[in-house]
Design a protein around this motif. Structure first.
Motif, mmCIF file in Angstrom:
data_model
loop_
_atom_site.group_PDB
_atom_site.id
_atom_site.type_symbol
_atom_site.label_atom_id
_atom_site.label_comp_id
_atom_site.label_asym_id
_atom_site.label_seq_id
_atom_site.Cartn_x
_atom_site.Cartn_y
_atom_site.Cartn_z
ATOM 1 N N GLU A 33 0.896 -1.196 0.137
ATOM 2 C CA GLU A 33 -0.231 0.019 -0.052
ATOM 3 C C GLU A 33 0.828 1.252 0.021
ATOM 4 O O GLU A 33 0.703 2.256 -0.708
ATOM 5 C CB GLU A 33 -1.005 -0.014 1.176
ATOM 6 C CG GLU A 33 -2.036 -1.062 1.036
ATOM 7 C CD GLU A 33 -2.795 -1.023 2.441
ATOM 8 O OE1 GLU A 33 -2.803 -0.074 3.111
ATOM 9 O OE2 GLU A 33 -3.850 -1.886 2.406
ATOM 10 N N GLY A 34 2.078 1.235 0.627
ATOM 11 C CA GLY A 34 2.842 2.481 0.847
ATOM 12 C C GLY A 34 3.502 2.654 -0.543
ATOM 13 O O GLY A 34 3.554 3.944 -0.933
ATOM 14 N N SER A 35 4.150 1.422 -1.328
ATOM 15 C CA SER A 35 4.572 1.750 -2.490
ATOM 16 C C SER A 35 3.579 2.156 -3.542
ATOM 17 O O SER A 35 3.946 2.976 -4.320
ATOM 18 C CB SER A 35 5.465 0.541 -2.867
ATOM 19 O OG SER A 35 4.569 -0.432 -3.153
ATOM 20 N N SER A 36 2.389 1.758 -3.452
ATOM 21 C CA SER A 36 1.382 2.234 -4.165
ATOM 22 C C SER A 36 1.267 3.544 -4.181
ATOM 23 O O SER A 36 0.874 4.159 -5.285
ATOM 24 C CB SER A 36 0.095 1.476 -4.058
ATOM 25 O OG SER A 36 -0.888 1.603 -4.933
ATOM 26 N N LYS A 37 1.025 4.057 -2.879
ATOM 27 C CA LYS A 37 0.682 5.633 -2.839
ATOM 28 C C LYS A 37 1.686 6.280 -3.320
ATOM 29 O O LYS A 37 1.726 7.414 -4.069
ATOM 30 C CB LYS A 37 0.515 5.761 -1.323
ATOM 31 C CG LYS A 37 -0.600 5.330 -0.686
ATOM 32 C CD LYS A 37 -0.757 5.710 0.877
ATOM 33 C CE LYS A 37 -1.952 5.208 1.303
ATOM 34 N NZ LYS A 37 -2.083 5.189 2.744
ATOM 35 N N VAL A 38 3.139 5.789 -3.344
ATOM 36 C CA VAL A 38 4.249 6.480 -3.890
ATOM 37 C C VAL A 38 4.370 6.496 -5.270
ATOM 38 O O VAL A 38 4.437 7.681 -6.018
ATOM 39 C CB VAL A 38 5.573 5.760 -3.386
ATOM 40 C CG1 VAL A 38 6.902 6.525 -3.958
ATOM 41 C CG2 VAL A 38 5.740 6.224 -1.827
ATOM 42 N N LEU A 39 4.068 5.254 -5.710
ATOM 43 C CA LEU A 39 4.019 5.346 -7.353
ATOM 44 C C LEU A 39 2.610 6.322 -7.818
ATOM 45 O O LEU A 39 2.949 6.819 -8.983
ATOM 46 C CB LEU A 39 3.601 4.165 -7.870
ATOM 47 C CG LEU A 39 4.719 2.982 -7.460
ATOM 48 C CD1 LEU A 39 4.296 1.545 -7.907
ATOM 49 C CD2 LEU A 39 5.986 3.482 -8.234
ATOM 50 N N THR A 40 1.627 6.380 -7.019
ATOM 51 C CA THR A 40 0.550 7.208 -7.471
ATOM 52 C C THR A 40 0.872 8.893 -7.606
ATOM 53 O O THR A 40 0.715 9.331 -8.452
ATOM 54 C CB THR A 40 -0.750 7.013 -6.702
ATOM 55 O OG1 THR A 40 -0.913 5.730 -6.344
ATOM 56 C CG2 THR A 40 -1.762 7.945 -7.116
#
Length: 85
Positions: A58-65
């Protein structure tokens, strides 16, 4: 050998076999209980690891977004600058 002696020997043997079967069943029950405890601990640990991995995802998904949005905004600004020049 008399018939009575044979019966007594068979009954003694059956008694020993029954006692041994009880002991084996008791040992098997203890092992199954220990195995059940270990499986419960393993399930808890796997759940914890799964939660940690999902949290990181979830954290890496937010960063990618955020990175994708910033890239799109940057591309739009560059396009506007190129259009105005």
């Amino acid at each position: 050998m008399a018939d009575q002696d044979f019966r007594e020997r068979v009954l003694e043997t059956l008694s020993r076999i029954e006692a041994q079967a009880r002991e084996n069943n008791a040992r098997l029950e203890k092992r199954l209980d220990a195995l059940d405890t270990r499986v419960g601990t393993l399930e808890r640990d796997v759940g914890w690891i799964k939660g940690k991995l999902e949290g990181k995802q979830e954290g890496s998904s937010k960063v990618l977004t955020v990175l994708t949005v910033c890239t799109a905004v940057g591309a739009a600004i560059i396009a506007l600058i190129a259009l105005l020049n």
